[in-house]
Design a protein around this motif. Structure first.
Motif, PDB file in Angstrom:
ATOM      1  N   ASN A  34       0.824  -1.204   0.000  1.00  0.00           N
ATOM      2  CA  ASN A  34       0.000   0.000   0.000  1.00  0.00           C
ATOM      3  C   ASN A  34       0.860   1.257   0.000  1.00  0.00           C
ATOM      4  O   ASN A  34       0.374   2.347   0.317  1.00  0.00           O
ATOM      5  CB  ASN A  34      -0.922   0.007   1.218  1.00  0.00           C
ATOM      6  CG  ASN A  34      -0.161   0.068   2.542  1.00  0.00           C
ATOM      7  OD1 ASN A  34       0.889  -0.555   2.684  1.00  0.00           O
ATOM      8  ND2 ASN A  34      -0.687   0.809   3.511  1.00  0.00           N
ATOM      9  N   GLY A  35       2.140   1.102  -0.344  1.00  0.00           N
ATOM     10  CA  GLY A  35       3.074   2.213  -0.268  1.00  0.00           C
ATOM     11  C   GLY A  35       3.204   2.984  -1.566  1.00  0.00           C
ATOM     12  O   GLY A  35       2.503   2.724  -2.551  1.00  0.00           O
ATOM     13  N   PRO A  36       4.137   3.924  -1.601  1.00  0.00           N
ATOM     14  CA  PRO A  36       4.284   4.797  -2.779  1.00  0.00           C
ATOM     15  C   PRO A  36       4.850   4.102  -4.004  1.00  0.00           C
ATOM     16  O   PRO A  36       4.728   4.611  -5.117  1.00  0.00           O
ATOM     17  CB  PRO A  36       5.230   5.892  -2.283  1.00  0.00           C
ATOM     18  CG  PRO A  36       5.982   5.265  -1.155  1.00  0.00           C
ATOM     19  CD  PRO A  36       5.032   4.322  -0.503  1.00  0.00           C
ATOM     20  N   PHE A  37       5.503   2.938  -3.811  1.00  0.00           N
ATOM     21  CA  PHE A  37       6.041   2.172  -4.936  1.00  0.00           C
ATOM     22  C   PHE A  37       5.403   0.789  -4.966  1.00  0.00           C
ATOM     23  O   PHE A  37       5.060   0.224  -3.923  1.00  0.00           O
ATOM     24  CB  PHE A  37       7.561   2.012  -4.815  1.00  0.00           C
ATOM     25  CG  PHE A  37       8.337   3.278  -5.011  1.00  0.00           C
ATOM     26  CD1 PHE A  37       8.656   3.723  -6.284  1.00  0.00           C
ATOM     27  CD2 PHE A  37       8.761   4.029  -3.915  1.00  0.00           C
ATOM     28  CE1 PHE A  37       9.380   4.885  -6.473  1.00  0.00           C
ATOM     29  CE2 PHE A  37       9.491   5.191  -4.084  1.00  0.00           C
ATOM     30  CZ  PHE A  37       9.804   5.631  -5.371  1.00  0.00           C
ATOM     31  N   ALA A  38       5.265   0.240  -6.179  1.00  0.00           N
ATOM     32  CA  ALA A  38       4.740  -1.112  -6.381  1.00  0.00           C
ATOM     33  C   ALA A  38       5.800  -1.950  -7.082  1.00  0.00           C
ATOM     34  O   ALA A  38       6.647  -1.424  -7.818  1.00  0.00           O
ATOM     35  CB  ALA A  38       3.462  -1.067  -7.224  1.00  0.00           C
ATOM     36  N   LEU A  39       5.746  -3.260  -6.862  1.00  0.00           N
ATOM     37  CA  LEU A  39       6.675  -4.164  -7.531  1.00  0.00           C
ATOM     38  C   LEU A  39       6.464  -4.089  -9.036  1.00  0.00           C
ATOM     39  O   LEU A  39       5.334  -4.067  -9.523  1.00  0.00           O
ATOM     40  CB  LEU A  39       6.463  -5.590  -7.033  1.00  0.00           C
ATOM     41  CG  LEU A  39       7.579  -6.591  -7.350  1.00  0.00           C
ATOM     42  CD1 LEU A  39       8.829  -6.253  -6.551  1.00  0.00           C
ATOM     43  CD2 LEU A  39       7.122  -8.012  -7.024  1.00  0.00           C
ATOM     44  N   LEU A  55      10.972  -1.593  -8.730  1.00  0.00           N
ATOM     45  CA  LEU A  55       9.738  -0.986  -8.261  1.00  0.00           C
ATOM     46  C   LEU A  55       9.367   0.175  -9.172  1.00  0.00           C
ATOM     47  O   LEU A  55      10.229   0.790  -9.802  1.00  0.00           O
ATOM     48  CB  LEU A  55       9.887  -0.458  -6.829  1.00  0.00           C
ATOM     49  CG  LEU A  55      10.464  -1.384  -5.752  1.00  0.00           C
ATOM     50  CD1 LEU A  55      10.446  -0.663  -4.405  1.00  0.00           C
ATOM     51  CD2 LEU A  55       9.709  -2.689  -5.685  1.00  0.00           C
ATOM     52  N   LYS A  56       8.071   0.468  -9.235  1.00  0.00           N
ATOM     53  CA  LYS A  56       7.602   1.610 -10.009  1.00  0.00           C
ATOM     54  C   LYS A  56       6.661   2.443  -9.153  1.00  0.00           C
ATOM     55  O   LYS A  56       6.041   1.944  -8.198  1.00  0.00           O
ATOM     56  CB  LYS A  56       6.882   1.142 -11.271  1.00  0.00           C
ATOM     57  CG  LYS A  56       5.661   0.270 -11.015  1.00  0.00           C
ATOM     58  CD  LYS A  56       5.044  -0.236 -12.317  1.00  0.00           C
ATOM     59  CE  LYS A  56       3.855  -1.168 -12.031  1.00  0.00           C
ATOM     60  NZ  LYS A  56       3.274  -1.699 -13.289  1.00  0.00           N
ATOM     61  N   LYS A  57       6.552   3.695  -9.482  1.00  0.00           N
ATOM     62  CA  LYS A  57       5.668   4.599  -8.755  1.00  0.00           C
ATOM     63  C   LYS A  57       4.234   4.105  -8.845  1.00  0.00           C
ATOM     64  O   LYS A  57       3.760   3.713  -9.912  1.00  0.00           O
ATOM     65  CB  LYS A  57       5.785   6.001  -9.345  1.00  0.00           C
ATOM     66  CG  LYS A  57       4.950   7.068  -8.658  1.00  0.00           C
ATOM     67  CD  LYS A  57       5.195   8.421  -9.298  1.00  0.00           C
ATOM     68  CE  LYS A  57       4.406   9.523  -8.623  1.00  0.00           C
ATOM     69  NZ  LYS A  57       4.704  10.843  -9.230  1.00  0.00           N
ATOM     70  N   PHE A  58       3.534   4.093  -7.703  1.00  0.00           N
ATOM     71  CA  PHE A  58       2.143   3.647  -7.672  1.00  0.00           C
ATOM     72  C   PHE A  58       1.238   4.856  -7.908  1.00  0.00           C
ATOM     73  O   PHE A  58       1.125   5.746  -7.059  1.00  0.00           O
ATOM     74  CB  PHE A  58       1.835   2.985  -6.333  1.00  0.00           C
ATOM     75  CG  PHE A  58       0.401   2.599  -6.135  1.00  0.00           C
ATOM     76  CD1 PHE A  58      -0.333   2.024  -7.171  1.00  0.00           C
ATOM     77  CD2 PHE A  58      -0.223   2.782  -4.908  1.00  0.00           C
ATOM     78  CE1 PHE A  58      -1.653   1.658  -6.994  1.00  0.00           C
ATOM     79  CE2 PHE A  58      -1.545   2.415  -4.719  1.00  0.00           C
ATOM     80  CZ  PHE A  58      -2.259   1.861  -5.763  1.00  0.00           C
ATOM     81  N   ALA A  59       0.593   4.879  -9.068  1.00  0.00           N
ATOM     82  CA  ALA A  59      -0.222   6.032  -9.453  1.00  0.00           C
ATOM     83  C   ALA A  59      -1.435   6.219  -8.540  1.00  0.00           C
ATOM     84  O   ALA A  59      -1.928   7.342  -8.368  1.00  0.00           O
ATOM     85  CB  ALA A  59      -0.687   5.870 -10.906  1.00  0.00           C
ATOM     86  N   GLY A  60      -1.916   5.133  -7.936  1.00  0.00           N
ATOM     87  CA  GLY A  60      -3.101   5.224  -7.096  1.00  0.00           C
ATOM     88  C   GLY A  60      -2.807   5.500  -5.633  1.00  0.00           C
ATOM     89  O   GLY A  60      -3.716   5.437  -4.797  1.00  0.00           O
ATOM     90  N   TYR A  61      -1.564   5.831  -5.317  1.00  0.00           N
ATOM     91  CA  TYR A  61      -1.195   6.068  -3.921  1.00  0.00           C
ATOM     92  C   TYR A  61      -1.891   7.306  -3.369  1.00  0.00           C
ATOM     93  O   TYR A  61      -1.875   8.381  -3.988  1.00  0.00           O
ATOM     94  CB  TYR A  61       0.313   6.232  -3.811  1.00  0.00           C
ATOM     95  CG  TYR A  61       0.808   6.480  -2.403  1.00  0.00           C
ATOM     96  CD1 TYR A  61       0.808   5.470  -1.456  1.00  0.00           C
ATOM     97  CD2 TYR A  61       1.281   7.738  -2.028  1.00  0.00           C
ATOM     98  CE1 TYR A  61       1.261   5.686  -0.167  1.00  0.00           C
ATOM     99  CE2 TYR A  61       1.751   7.964  -0.741  1.00  0.00           C
ATOM    100  CZ  TYR A  61       1.725   6.934   0.185  1.00  0.00           C
ATOM    101  OH  TYR A  61       2.182   7.160   1.471  1.00  0.00           O
ATOM    102  N   ASP A 106      10.028   8.020 -10.739  1.00  0.00           N
ATOM    103  CA  ASP A 106       9.173   7.058 -11.444  1.00  0.00           C
ATOM    104  C   ASP A 106       9.454   5.617 -11.056  1.00  0.00           C
ATOM    105  O   ASP A 106       8.559   4.769 -11.111  1.00  0.00           O
ATOM    106  CB  ASP A 106       9.366   7.201 -12.963  1.00  0.00           C
ATOM    107  CG  ASP A 106       8.901   8.551 -13.474  1.00  0.00           C
ATOM    108  OD1 ASP A 106       7.992   9.131 -12.849  1.00  0.00           O
ATOM    109  OD2 ASP A 106       9.442   9.021 -14.495  1.00  0.00           O
ATOM    110  N   ALA A 107      10.706   5.307 -10.699  1.00  0.00           N
ATOM    111  CA  ALA A 107      11.066   3.911 -10.470  1.00  0.00           C
ATOM    112  C   ALA A 107      12.316   3.808  -9.621  1.00  0.00           C
ATOM    113  O   ALA A 107      13.141   4.723  -9.570  1.00  0.00           O
ATOM    114  CB  ALA A 107      11.279   3.196 -11.800  1.00  0.00           C
ATOM    115  N   VAL A 108      12.444   2.652  -8.948  1.00  0.00           N
ATOM    116  CA  VAL A 108      13.635   2.313  -8.168  1.00  0.00           C
ATOM    117  C   VAL A 108      14.071   0.912  -8.577  1.00  0.00           C
ATOM    118  O   VAL A 108      13.246   0.013  -8.691  1.00  0.00           O
ATOM    119  CB  VAL A 108      13.348   2.294  -6.648  1.00  0.00           C
ATOM    120  CG1 VAL A 108      14.630   1.979  -5.873  1.00  0.00           C
ATOM    121  CG2 VAL A 108      12.738   3.591  -6.189  1.00  0.00           C
ATOM    122  N   GLN A 109      15.364   0.747  -8.795  1.00  0.00           N
ATOM    123  CA  GLN A 109      15.897  -0.587  -9.013  1.00  0.00           C
ATOM    124  C   GLN A 109      16.881  -0.906  -7.887  1.00  0.00           C
ATOM    125  O   GLN A 109      17.880  -0.201  -7.704  1.00  0.00           O
ATOM    126  CB  GLN A 109      16.611  -0.703 -10.354  1.00  0.00           C
ATOM    127  CG  GLN A 109      17.196  -2.093 -10.566  1.00  0.00           C
ATOM    128  CD  GLN A 109      17.856  -2.309 -11.913  1.00  0.00           C
ATOM    129  OE1 GLN A 109      18.070  -3.438 -12.316  1.00  0.00           O
ATOM    130  NE2 GLN A 109      18.192  -1.248 -12.612  1.00  0.00           N
TER     131      GLN A 109
END
Length: 536
Positions: A216-221, A233-239, A248-251
C-alpha cells in the motif's frame, strides 16, 4: 529486529540499513546498467533479501524494500517522534486497549481498499504459530496469542484458534487492539514493517505473495523478483498516502559485498549506497563531498553464546571472552575508527542508554580475562566462530577476535563457520550453532524494549532464561509512560550484563553516499526515505 517465541529471529533489522553488496560484476542487470538509467529511475545497492512478506522477515535488506512497498500505521521521524502514516490516530485510555483509526481512501497496488481488516488479517497470519513467520513474537502481547502458539512442551499440541481474540474490526476504518497488559510503547512498535497490512489477494497463495508482494506504499513491484540480481519498483499512481514518490522507479541492485557496491557507486553504476565500507570512508568523503552522509545509527554488533551448550554456560567463561577482546583495536583496524566500542546493550541514541553499563566485563583486560577463563575450567576442543558471508568485514573482525582468544586465553583450535547470508538467521533460530556467533541488531524503534526483550527475552536464540530479567521487562512494559519505564529497563539490562549470554561489541555509524544523478536524499536512523528522491 525480531523474533519468534520458539524460534527467535533477532535480526539485522529495521532499516537504517539500505545496505550492501553485489553479485559479480553485472550487479543486478546487464553489465552496461548505469545508476539512474531511464526516465526518473534511480538505483539502490542492496543485499539479497530473505523474504518480502512483512510479517516474515526481520532482515534489514528485506525491510529496505518493504518500506518502499508498504505504509505502516505510524512512522518514526528523524527526531525519534511517532507520526501518523496509514493511521489517523492511535489512542488509549488505559494503555491496554488501543483504538486505531485508519485513514480512509487508501488502496493496495491491486486497487483493493486498505481497511482495518487488512491489518487484522496480516497480524493474525504473523501470529499464527504454524506459519512460523519471523515476526510472530511481535504479536505476543495481544490477547489470544497463546491460543495460536501452544507451548512446545505440549507435544503435538495444535493451536485452538486461528485469530487473535484481541483484534476487533469495529468498522472498515477502526481496529480495536486489546493487549495482555498495559504497554505504553505500543504506538512506537507500529512503525515496524512487521505490522504492515496485507490485501485479501495475498491469502490465496502466501508463497506466491512472498515473491510478488502487493503493498500500500508509494512504490509497487515491477515484474518478478530476480533473485541475486535485482528488484524493480515503479511509482504507484493510485497512492493516496502522505508520501507520494517523487521518482518514477527504483531498481535495487543485489550485491554480495559492500566493496563491489562502493566501486559501482564511484563509477556511477549505482546511485545510493547507505553503508560505505569503513576503510573507504575517508576517500568517499573527499570524492563525494556533500553527497557523503554520515548518520548516527541504532545498529549494534554483538557476540552471542549458545548458552544451551554446556561449554558456554558459565558467566565467567563468557565474561573472559568479552574481556579478552580489544574492541577499540578491532574498530580501528577493521572499521577505520568509525564505529564506537560499546559497554552497553543499547545504542547511544536509545532512551535509557548508559555509556558504561557493562563496566569491567566489557573492558579489555587480558590478565583478568585469563584468570576468569581458568576459573571457569578453560576450553578444550574446537572453538567454532559463526558469521555470515554478507560482508568481508565480518570475517576480518572475527579473525581479530580469534587471534585475541588464542593469544589471551590460549585457545589453540579455532575454526570459522561462514554461513551464506540467506541461511544465517535460520541457522541461529534453529540453534544449529555450537560456538560464539556474530549477532547484529538494527533498531526497529527507539526503545530499550526493542533491544532487551527482543534479544534477551523469552525464547531468545542463546537459550538463556532468567526470571528476574523477564519480570523486570514485564514491569517496564507496563509502566505508565516511557519515562517511568526507563529505570526498570536499565535494571533488566544490568541482569543481562551480569550473566553476559551475549556481549556488546560496537555501535555502527552509517556512512551513506549517493551519485550526482539524484537529489532529495534524506537518511535517518529509522528508515530510508526513497519517496523523497528525485532524478535530475
Amino acid at each position: 529486529m525480531t523474533v519468534l517465541k520458539k524460534a527467535r529471529g533477532a535480526a539485522v533489522l529495521l532499516a537504517a540499513a539500505l545496505t550492501v553488496g553485489a553479485c559479480g560484476g553485472s550487479s543486478g542487470g546487464s553489465s552496461g546498467d548505469q545508476g539512474g538509467q531511464g526516465a526518473g529511475q534511480f538505483s539502490v545497492a542492496l543485499n539479497e533479501p530473505d523474504h518480502l512478506t512483512p510479517g516474515n522477515t526481520s532482515s534489514s535488506y528485506s525491510i529496505t524494500v518493504l518500506q518502499a512497498l508498504f505504509d505502516t500505521l505510524v512512522v518514526i521521524d528523524a527526531k525519534g517522534q511517532t507520526r501518523m502514516r496509514a493511521a489517523e490516530s492511535v489512542t488509549s485510555d488505559d494503555q491496554k486497549t488501543w483504538t486505531i483509526k485508519i485513514k480512509p481512501g487508501q488502496k493496495f497496488h491491486n486497487d483493493e481498499p486498505v481497511t482495518a481488516e487488512s491489518f487484522a488479517d496480516a497480524w493474525n497470519a504473523a501470529a499464527y504459530g504454524p506459519n512460523a513467520w519471523t515476526n510472530n513474537y511481535y504479536f505476543a502481547n495481544i490477547e489470544g496469542y497463546d491460543k495460536l502458539n501452544p507451548e512446545a512442551e505440549a507435544e503435538g499440541a495444535k493451536p485452538t484458534a486461528e485469530k487473535l481474540s484481541g483484534l476487533k474490526v469495529v468498522d472498515p476504518t477502526t481496529l480495536e487492539v486489546t493487549l495482555t497488559a498495559p504497554f505504553s510503547q505500543f504506538p512506537i512498535t507500529l512503525a515496524y514493517t512487521g505490522f504492515a497490512p496485507m490485501p485479501k489477494a495475498a491469502f490465496t497463495d502466501l508463497k506466491a505473495y512472498d515473491q510478488k508482494p502487493i503493498g500500500n506504499g508509494p512504490f509497487a513491484l515491477d515484474g518478478d523478483w530476480a533473485h541475486n540480481q535485482r528488484i524493480k519498483l515503479k511509482k504507484f499512481a493510485g497512492y493516496a498516502g502522505p508520501r507520494p514518490a517523487k521518482s518514477d522507479a527504483v531498481q535495487f541492485k543485489i550485491y554480495a559485498s559492500r566493496d563491489t557496491a562502493y566501486t559501482d557507486l564511484r563509477a556511477n553504476k549505482v546511485d545510493l549506497l547507505q553503508t560505505i565500507p569503513p576503510q573507504s570512508a575517508t576517500e568517499a568523503k573527499k570524492l563525494l563531498g556533500d553527497r557523503f552522509v554520515p548518520t548516527a545509527s541504532g545498529t549494534m554488533d554483538y557476540l552471542g553464546f549458545p548458552a544451551f551448550d554446556k561449554r558456554f554456560q558459565s558467566p565467567d567463561m563468557r565474561k573472559a571472552i568479552s574481556m579478552s577482546i580489544d574492541r577499540q583495536g578491532i574498530v580501528d583496524a577493521v572499521y577505520n575508527g568509525t564505529f564506537k566500542p560499546m559497554a552497553s546493550l543499547l545504542a547511544p541514541l536509545v532512551p535509557g542508554y548508559r555509556e558504561n553499563a557493562c563496566g569491567e566485563a566489557c573492558a579489555y583486560d587480558p590478565a583478568k580475562a585469563k584468570a576468569l577463563f581458568d576459573k571457569a575450567g578453560g576450553f578444550t576442543g574446537t572453538l567454532n566462530l559463526y558469521f555470515s558471508n554478507a560482508d568481508p568485514s565480518y570475517e576480518q573482525w572475527m579473525q581479530a577476535v580469534a587471534n585475541q582468544l588464542k593469544q589471551n586465553l590460549g585457545i589453540a583450535d579455532i575454526q570459522f563457520r561462514k554461513i551464506p547470508a540467506a541461511d544465517y538467521l535460520s541457522t541461529l533460530r534453529e540453534k544449529k550453532e555450537d560456538g560464539p556467533y556474530r549477532n547484529n541488531w538494527v533498531m526497529d524503534y527507539p526503545s530499550p524494549q526493542n533491544y532487551l526483550e527482543s534479544m534477551w527475552g523469552a525464547g531468545n536464540r542463546m537459550g538463556w532464561d532468567n526470571k528476574q530479567f523477564n519480570d523486570l521487562i514485564a514491569k517496564a512494559n507496563s509502566a505508565s509512560t516511557m519515562e517511568a519505564s526507563i529505570p526498570l529497563y536499565q535494571q533488566a539490562e544490568d541482569v543481562a550484563l551480569a550473566e553476559m549470554p551475549m556481549i556488546p561489541l560496537w555501535n555502527w555509524q552509517d556512512q551513506a553516499g549517493y551519485s550526482n544523478k539524484i537529489t532529495g536524499v534524506l537518511i535517518d536512523p529509522y528508515s530510508p526515505n526513497l519517496d523523497t528522491i528525485t532524478v535530475k
